[in-house]
Design an enzyme around this catalytic site. Sequence first.
Site, PDB file in Angstrom:
ATOM      1  N   MET A   1       0.809  -1.211   0.000  1.00  0.00           N
ATOM      2  CA  MET A   1       0.000   0.000   0.000  1.00  0.00           C
ATOM      3  C   MET A   1       0.853   1.277   0.000  1.00  0.00           C
ATOM      4  SD  MET A   1      -2.990  -1.052   2.732  1.00  0.00           S
ATOM      5  CE  MET A   1      -3.979   0.413   2.430  1.00  0.00           C
ATOM      6  N   HIS A   2       0.208   2.385  -0.319  1.00  0.00           N
ATOM      7  CA  HIS A   2       0.682   3.759  -0.088  1.00  0.00           C
ATOM      8  C   HIS A   2       1.787   4.263  -1.017  1.00  0.00           C
ATOM      9  CE1 HIS A   2      -1.611   3.317   3.570  1.00  0.00           C
ATOM     10  NE2 HIS A   2      -0.732   2.525   4.139  1.00  0.00           N
TER      11      HIS A   2
ATOM     12  N   ASP B   1      -2.793  -4.991  -0.167  1.00  0.00           N
ATOM     13  CA  ASP B   1      -2.337  -6.266   0.388  1.00  0.00           C
ATOM     14  C   ASP B   1      -3.101  -6.673   1.635  1.00  0.00           C
ATOM     15  OD1 ASP B   1      -1.178  -4.290   1.977  1.00  0.00           O
ATOM     16  OD2 ASP B   1       0.882  -5.003   1.712  1.00  0.00           O
TER      17      ASP B   1
END
Length: 499
Positions: free
Chosen positions: A81-82, A240
């Site tokens: 992520m991110h 995820d």
Amino acid sequence: MEHVIGVDLGTSAVKVLLVDWTGKVKAEWTEMYPLYQPHSGYSEQNPEDWVEKTIVALRKVLEASKIDARSVVGLSFSGQMHGLVLLNEKNEMLRNAILWNDTRTTEECREIEERVGKGTLLSITQNRALEGFTLPKLLWVKKHEPHLYKQARTFLLPKDYVRLRLTGHVAMEYSDAAGTLLLDIRNKTWSEEICKALDVDIRLCPPLVESTEYVGTLLPEIAEQTGLPVNVKVFAGGADNACGAIGAGILAEGQTMCSIGTSGVVLAYEQTGNKNFAGKVHYFNHAKPNSYYIMGVTLAAGYSFDWLKRTFLAETSFSEIVKRAYESPIGANGLLFTPYLVGERTPYADADVRASFIGIDSSHTKWDFARAVIEGITFSLNESIDIIKASGKRVETIVSIGGGAKSEEWLQIQADIFDTPIEKLKNEQGPGMGAAMIAACGCGWFESLEQCARAFKEVERIVEPSKEAADRYREIFSLYRDIYPHTKELTSKLKKFRK
């Protein structure tokens, strides 16, 4: 027999699973790629490495399975992520991706809080401004690399970039978009209010789709390179943690998961986006449409164990370390460890704090240190479980996945510290299995993700907590929670002496 593929784009490697309609993994393949850390707190990767290694892994998993490639009918993704992937008007990347565990953006987080307002930010995104999120990274590039920012026409997250390169389709799905700090998670739209307050052109934000949405087929050149048929149906996929939740069957109230990978996650299903956790935990859209999950994060969970192993026990196997550590008594003979090697996320949201061993004396052995690290990781995760329980949510059992589920001893430590029964899955494959389940449902094998989970998920056994151990750990946990407030200022002052 038909097959689907789940692609899990992790922080250190891409893992590809080939799965049949019963949920059996017919083959799997992993390809590693490098991490770049040019300065303290920096963490970057080259998105082209993701694409190259994903193509290799897809080809290799087909070769390993020995199935007829024409039987592969669907493919979907899970991803870290991110991470910020900044693209120009030709959808070419402008710089290396800045990852989730990069902590250079503390100033940008303060800027977000000041210009948007902490209350407004929480009301829209349900999350605080933290260094790991995507928006602070975007502002960092705007401030420090303005020549690149001016060229930007959109941004994507890691698995969305890989999907773009495989299909030609530009989009971001909701479970990953929720981790950007730009999404109105209840209304499922990009926030004009946040963009306006920070002078970010909302046109940089890509089109939004559901995790389960069909987004196209493979580009002809990708089909040729992988050996897959060009008509494989590709579905958007999920973050995820959202995909890990699907793979673990966390799809209804009362269901909770603990995942120990590089980072550690405690995740609980939430049906609505209306509860108020005041930013103490993350609150994200689920990959299951029109649902949510709450999540606490330990930034250096498995990473703390890996650090211990490579620094002090490089020649000893994972299983041997845990077995010998388990021989040390509860509380590691009076030794405590806080897993703040790269800062912390839940419940402290502090990028500057660093890890500590507390209580060292000359009698301690390396196995006491190993037990303290395992317990410290688990104590940190227990802080998230405490927040979830305090909100009034039921935590009936906890599904354990990742590195902490690979050891009988660590499973028992989890059960005892959490004081909750732990489910160990028979064939735990984490986020990659969740991605495969999205593809399976998209291809019409099942009517819902819940039905798919009932078919795919198998519980091998349940590990029950020991009352005596749980009582002992409750006492030690109260001491563990005292460490952060007593070391926060000291470790912050030490920052100037780091490389």
